[in-house]
Each structure stands twice: as C-alpha cells, then as structure tokens.
Design a protein around this motif. Structure first.
Motif, PDB file in Angstrom:
ATOM      1  N   THR A  34      -3.549  22.079   7.260  1.00  0.00           N
ATOM      2  CA  THR A  34      -3.656  23.333   6.511  1.00  0.00           C
ATOM      3  C   THR A  34      -2.885  23.269   5.202  1.00  0.00           C
ATOM      4  O   THR A  34      -3.383  23.666   4.150  1.00  0.00           O
ATOM      5  CB  THR A  34      -3.129  24.510   7.359  1.00  0.00           C
ATOM      6  OG1 THR A  34      -3.881  24.595   8.572  1.00  0.00           O
ATOM      7  CG2 THR A  34      -3.256  25.817   6.597  1.00  0.00           C
ATOM      8  N   PHE A  35      -1.664  22.771   5.254  1.00  0.00           N
ATOM      9  CA  PHE A  35      -0.823  22.675   4.061  1.00  0.00           C
ATOM     10  C   PHE A  35      -0.909  21.257   3.504  1.00  0.00           C
ATOM     11  O   PHE A  35      -0.543  20.294   4.181  1.00  0.00           O
ATOM     12  CB  PHE A  35       0.630  23.008   4.400  1.00  0.00           C
ATOM     13  CG  PHE A  35       0.829  24.393   4.954  1.00  0.00           C
ATOM     14  CD1 PHE A  35       0.318  25.494   4.287  1.00  0.00           C
ATOM     15  CD2 PHE A  35       1.524  24.593   6.135  1.00  0.00           C
ATOM     16  CE1 PHE A  35       0.494  26.772   4.792  1.00  0.00           C
ATOM     17  CE2 PHE A  35       1.713  25.871   6.641  1.00  0.00           C
ATOM     18  CZ  PHE A  35       1.196  26.966   5.973  1.00  0.00           C
ATOM     19  N   VAL A  36      -1.379  21.140   2.278  1.00  0.00           N
ATOM     20  CA  VAL A  36      -1.584  19.811   1.683  1.00  0.00           C
ATOM     21  C   VAL A  36      -0.717  19.585   0.450  1.00  0.00           C
ATOM     22  O   VAL A  36      -0.679  18.475  -0.084  1.00  0.00           O
ATOM     23  CB  VAL A  36      -3.068  19.595   1.313  1.00  0.00           C
ATOM     24  CG1 VAL A  36      -3.922  19.571   2.575  1.00  0.00           C
ATOM     25  CG2 VAL A  36      -3.552  20.674   0.351  1.00  0.00           C
ATOM     26  N   THR A  37      -0.023  20.602  -0.020  1.00  0.00           N
ATOM     27  CA  THR A  37       0.870  20.439  -1.165  1.00  0.00           C
ATOM     28  C   THR A  37       1.945  21.519  -1.093  1.00  0.00           C
ATOM     29  O   THR A  37       1.881  22.424  -0.247  1.00  0.00           O
ATOM     30  CB  THR A  37       0.093  20.546  -2.499  1.00  0.00           C
ATOM     31  OG1 THR A  37       0.970  20.223  -3.583  1.00  0.00           O
ATOM     32  CG2 THR A  37      -0.457  21.949  -2.709  1.00  0.00           C
ATOM     33  N   ILE A  38       2.942  21.418  -1.960  1.00  0.00           N
ATOM     34  CA  ILE A  38       4.023  22.404  -1.957  1.00  0.00           C
ATOM     35  C   ILE A  38       3.496  23.726  -2.491  1.00  0.00           C
ATOM     36  O   ILE A  38       3.051  23.808  -3.631  1.00  0.00           O
ATOM     37  CB  ILE A  38       5.196  21.915  -2.831  1.00  0.00           C
ATOM     38  CG1 ILE A  38       5.736  20.596  -2.295  1.00  0.00           C
ATOM     39  CG2 ILE A  38       6.314  22.954  -2.867  1.00  0.00           C
ATOM     40  CD1 ILE A  38       6.813  19.972  -3.175  1.00  0.00           C
ATOM     41  N   GLU A  39       3.543  24.749  -1.655  1.00  0.00           N
ATOM     42  CA  GLU A  39       3.135  26.089  -2.075  1.00  0.00           C
ATOM     43  C   GLU A  39       3.903  27.113  -1.247  1.00  0.00           C
ATOM     44  O   GLU A  39       4.637  26.750  -0.333  1.00  0.00           O
ATOM     45  CB  GLU A  39       1.613  26.269  -1.963  1.00  0.00           C
ATOM     46  CG  GLU A  39       0.989  25.761  -0.684  1.00  0.00           C
ATOM     47  CD  GLU A  39       0.845  26.863   0.341  1.00  0.00           C
ATOM     48  OE1 GLU A  39       1.138  28.032  -0.009  1.00  0.00           O
ATOM     49  OE2 GLU A  39       0.453  26.579   1.468  1.00  0.00           O
ATOM     50  N   ALA A  40       3.745  28.379  -1.567  1.00  0.00           N
ATOM     51  CA  ALA A  40       4.624  29.428  -1.029  1.00  0.00           C
ATOM     52  C   ALA A  40       4.620  29.478   0.493  1.00  0.00           C
ATOM     53  O   ALA A  40       5.681  29.517   1.133  1.00  0.00           O
ATOM     54  CB  ALA A  40       4.225  30.782  -1.615  1.00  0.00           C
ATOM     55  N   HIS A  41       3.438  29.487   1.109  1.00  0.00           N
ATOM     56  CA  HIS A  41       3.374  29.622   2.573  1.00  0.00           C
ATOM     57  C   HIS A  41       3.968  28.405   3.273  1.00  0.00           C
ATOM     58  O   HIS A  41       4.633  28.539   4.308  1.00  0.00           O
ATOM     59  CB  HIS A  41       1.926  29.841   3.009  1.00  0.00           C
ATOM     60  CG  HIS A  41       1.334  31.121   2.512  1.00  0.00           C
ATOM     61  ND1 HIS A  41       1.863  32.357   2.826  1.00  0.00           N
ATOM     62  CD2 HIS A  41       0.269  31.361   1.695  1.00  0.00           C
ATOM     63  CE1 HIS A  41       1.145  33.314   2.234  1.00  0.00           C
ATOM     64  NE2 HIS A  41       0.179  32.733   1.543  1.00  0.00           N
ATOM     65  N   ALA A  42       3.721  27.225   2.719  1.00  0.00           N
ATOM     66  CA  ALA A  42       4.305  26.016   3.309  1.00  0.00           C
ATOM     67  C   ALA A  42       5.825  26.058   3.230  1.00  0.00           C
ATOM     68  O   ALA A  42       6.521  25.694   4.188  1.00  0.00           O
ATOM     69  CB  ALA A  42       3.760  24.788   2.602  1.00  0.00           C
ATOM     70  N   LEU A  43       6.359  26.504   2.105  1.00  0.00           N
ATOM     71  CA  LEU A  43       7.809  26.601   1.966  1.00  0.00           C
ATOM     72  C   LEU A  43       8.400  27.612   2.931  1.00  0.00           C
ATOM     73  O   LEU A  43       9.492  27.399   3.476  1.00  0.00           O
ATOM     74  CB  LEU A  43       8.173  26.968   0.525  1.00  0.00           C
ATOM     75  CG  LEU A  43       7.897  25.896  -0.538  1.00  0.00           C
ATOM     76  CD1 LEU A  43       8.235  26.434  -1.927  1.00  0.00           C
ATOM     77  CD2 LEU A  43       8.683  24.633  -0.257  1.00  0.00           C
ATOM     78  N   GLU A  44       7.702  28.718   3.171  1.00  0.00           N
ATOM     79  CA  GLU A  44       8.182  29.712   4.133  1.00  0.00           C
ATOM     80  C   GLU A  44       8.252  29.117   5.537  1.00  0.00           C
ATOM     81  O   GLU A  44       9.208  29.359   6.287  1.00  0.00           O
ATOM     82  CB  GLU A  44       7.263  30.932   4.114  1.00  0.00           C
ATOM     83  CG  GLU A  44       7.399  31.783   2.861  1.00  0.00           C
ATOM     84  CD  GLU A  44       6.424  32.951   2.863  1.00  0.00           C
ATOM     85  OE1 GLU A  44       5.735  33.143   3.902  1.00  0.00           O
ATOM     86  OE2 GLU A  44       6.336  33.666   1.847  1.00  0.00           O
ATOM     87  N   ALA A  45       7.223  28.336   5.903  1.00  0.00           N
ATOM     88  CA  ALA A  45       7.208  27.717   7.229  1.00  0.00           C
ATOM     89  C   ALA A  45       8.363  26.733   7.380  1.00  0.00           C
ATOM     90  O   ALA A  45       9.061  26.715   8.410  1.00  0.00           O
ATOM     91  CB  ALA A  45       5.866  27.015   7.451  1.00  0.00           C
ATOM     92  N   ILE A  46       8.579  25.903   6.363  1.00  0.00           N
ATOM     93  CA  ILE A  46       9.663  24.917   6.431  1.00  0.00           C
ATOM     94  C   ILE A  46      11.014  25.618   6.439  1.00  0.00           C
ATOM     95  O   ILE A  46      11.932  25.230   7.166  1.00  0.00           O
ATOM     96  CB  ILE A  46       9.560  23.942   5.250  1.00  0.00           C
ATOM     97  CG1 ILE A  46       8.280  23.122   5.382  1.00  0.00           C
ATOM     98  CG2 ILE A  46      10.768  23.020   5.202  1.00  0.00           C
ATOM     99  CD1 ILE A  46       7.987  22.262   4.180  1.00  0.00           C
ATOM    100  N   ARG A  47      11.128  26.680   5.647  1.00  0.00           N
ATOM    101  CA  ARG A  47      12.390  27.427   5.597  1.00  0.00           C
ATOM    102  C   ARG A  47      12.723  28.029   6.966  1.00  0.00           C
ATOM    103  O   ARG A  47      13.900  28.095   7.366  1.00  0.00           O
ATOM    104  CB  ARG A  47      12.302  28.514   4.527  1.00  0.00           C
ATOM    105  CG  ARG A  47      13.630  29.159   4.189  1.00  0.00           C
ATOM    106  CD  ARG A  47      13.500  30.115   3.019  1.00  0.00           C
ATOM    107  NE  ARG A  47      13.278  29.410   1.763  1.00  0.00           N
ATOM    108  CZ  ARG A  47      12.136  29.427   1.078  1.00  0.00           C
ATOM    109  NH1 ARG A  47      11.095  30.119   1.547  1.00  0.00           N
ATOM    110  NH2 ARG A  47      12.036  28.773  -0.051  1.00  0.00           N
ATOM    111  N   ALA A  48      11.702  28.474   7.704  1.00  0.00           N
ATOM    112  CA  ALA A  48      11.924  29.068   9.023  1.00  0.00           C
ATOM    113  C   ALA A  48      12.223  28.017  10.088  1.00  0.00           C
ATOM    114  O   ALA A  48      13.001  28.260  11.020  1.00  0.00           O
ATOM    115  CB  ALA A  48      10.689  29.874   9.429  1.00  0.00           C
ATOM    116  N   LEU A  49      11.634  26.828   9.956  1.00  0.00           N
ATOM    117  CA  LEU A  49      11.767  25.811  11.000  1.00  0.00           C
ATOM    118  C   LEU A  49      12.951  24.882  10.790  1.00  0.00           C
ATOM    119  O   LEU A  49      13.401  24.243  11.744  1.00  0.00           O
ATOM    120  CB  LEU A  49      10.477  24.986  11.075  1.00  0.00           C
ATOM    121  CG  LEU A  49       9.251  25.736  11.591  1.00  0.00           C
ATOM    122  CD1 LEU A  49       7.996  24.907  11.396  1.00  0.00           C
ATOM    123  CD2 LEU A  49       9.429  26.099  13.066  1.00  0.00           C
ATOM    124  N   SER A  50      13.462  24.783   9.573  1.00  0.00           N
ATOM    125  CA  SER A  50      14.559  23.850   9.306  1.00  0.00           C
ATOM    126  C   SER A  50      15.817  24.147  10.134  1.00  0.00           C
ATOM    127  O   SER A  50      16.435  23.219  10.673  1.00  0.00           O
ATOM    128  CB  SER A  50      14.897  23.848   7.811  1.00  0.00           C
ATOM    129  OG  SER A  50      13.849  23.262   7.075  1.00  0.00           O
TER     130      SER A  50
END
Length: 214
Positions: A34-50
């Motif tokens: 679903t996420f193929v490059t750095i964008e807002a939703h991908a960053l939110e997911a990584i921020r929550a899972l880190s």
C-alpha cells in the motif's frame, strides 16, 4: 524460589510479547504494497509503531517487527526513485528559466543565478522530509547511502549543465599578477642557472689539469 518465579514471569512476558509482535507483523503485510514512498499516512503508521518496536526489542531482543523494517526500506527506495524524476524535472525547469540577474554595476558585472537558489531550496526541504522519516525508525546504511547518492548525482548533473552554458571568463587581474610573478621568478632563475653552468664548466676544466705542451 524468587529467582525462579522472576524467570518464569520474564519468560511469560517474552512469550506474550512475541505473540503480540507476530500479530502486528501479520497486519503490516498489506502495508508493504500500500505504501510505496514517504507520505503522510505512511509516516503516521511508522510513528505509531516505532515505540512498539522499541518495546519489543527491550523485551525480546532483536529483531523486532521485521515487517516494519521492510516497510521503511521500501519507503526509502520508493522515495529515492521518486526523487530521480522530481529533481531531473526541477533542474531542467530551473535552468530553462535562468535569468542571470546582475547584482552589481561593475565591469564585468557580477551575475546571480536564480536556478541555484531554487534547486538548493528544494534540496533543503527534501532533506528535512527524509531526516524526519529516518529519525522515526533506524534505517540500514544502504538506505541512507541511496538517498545521498541521488542528491549527489543530481547536483553534479546541474553543475555540468550550468558550466556548459557559461562563456569562458576573461583573464582576471589576479591571473595577470600570477603570470607576471611567474615570469619574474623565471627571469631570476635564468642568470643563476647560467652562472651555475659556468662554474661547473670551470670546475671540470680544473679537474682535467693544464693543457699538454705541444
């Protein structure tokens, strides 16, 4: 007995954490496509899972949430691929609109490049995005190197384009002074060299002895 109970509790905690981690890892599988490059939703997911990944590492050790690591690697690769096309287009447009505005009234006039301002403003913004992304989850050295390689290649390409479009600069006063100084040094060395050769010739004659009487 207390040590044994603590070991059992630690084992139970690690087992529960592993189960929870496995569930999250499975849920992350669809995100890889679903996420193929750095964008807002991908960053939110990584921020929550880190923070979860950090907690799993502290309890279970490495590796933790391997799918999260793979997701970050995919985002970094997609971002670098996107940058190749984005910067190539930006450089071409900036060079095409180059105005070379004079910033002084001297002769020759000093010109200002508008394209270099545009390019490095954009690079500054892109670097901020990538640094924010990389600070959320540790990246592999290869992922970091791929980003810097893209920036280096595109800056080098821009410099070559600008250099090819510039007319040769006239000899400056500094270059003239340097040439005159070099000539003066050469002139000073010439008599010394001649004198050295004369002394050498005389020394060779003396070593050979007086001429034979006929």
């Amino acid at each position: 007995v207390d040590d044994g109970a603590a070991d059992e509790e630690g084992s139970a905690l690690r087992y529960a954490a592993r189960l929870f981690e496995r569930e999250i890892d499975e849920d992350l599988q669809p995100a890889l496509s679903t996420f193929v490059t750095i964008e807002a939703h991908a960053l939110e997911a990584i921020r929550a899972l880190s923070p979860l990944a950090a907690a799993f590492r502290s309890v279970c050790g490495e590796p933790a949430l391997p799918q999260l690591q793979q997701l970050c690697a995919n985002l970094s690769a997609g971002w670098c691929t996107q940058l190749e096309a984005l910067l190539a287009e930006s450089i071409g447009r900036a060079v095409e609109l180059e105005s070379w505005e004079p910033i002084s009234g001297g002769r020759p006039a000093v010109l200002r490049s508008s394209s270099v301002v545009d390019l490095f403003t954009q690079l500054d913004q892109l670097c901020d995005v990538f640094i924010s992304f990389a600070s959320l989850q540790p990246l592999q050295p290869a992922d970091l190197r791929a980003f810097t390689d893209v920036v280096e290649r595109k800056v080098g390409s821009y410099v070559r384009i600008v250099a090819e479009g510039c007319v040769p600069l006239p000899a400056s006063a500094l270059e003239g002074d340097a040439r005159r100084a070099a000539s003066a040094v050469a002139s000073d060395e010439a008599p010394a060299t001649s004198a050295g050769r004369s002394r050498s010739s005389r020394a060779k004659g003396a070593a050979a002895g007086p001429p034979a009487n006929k």
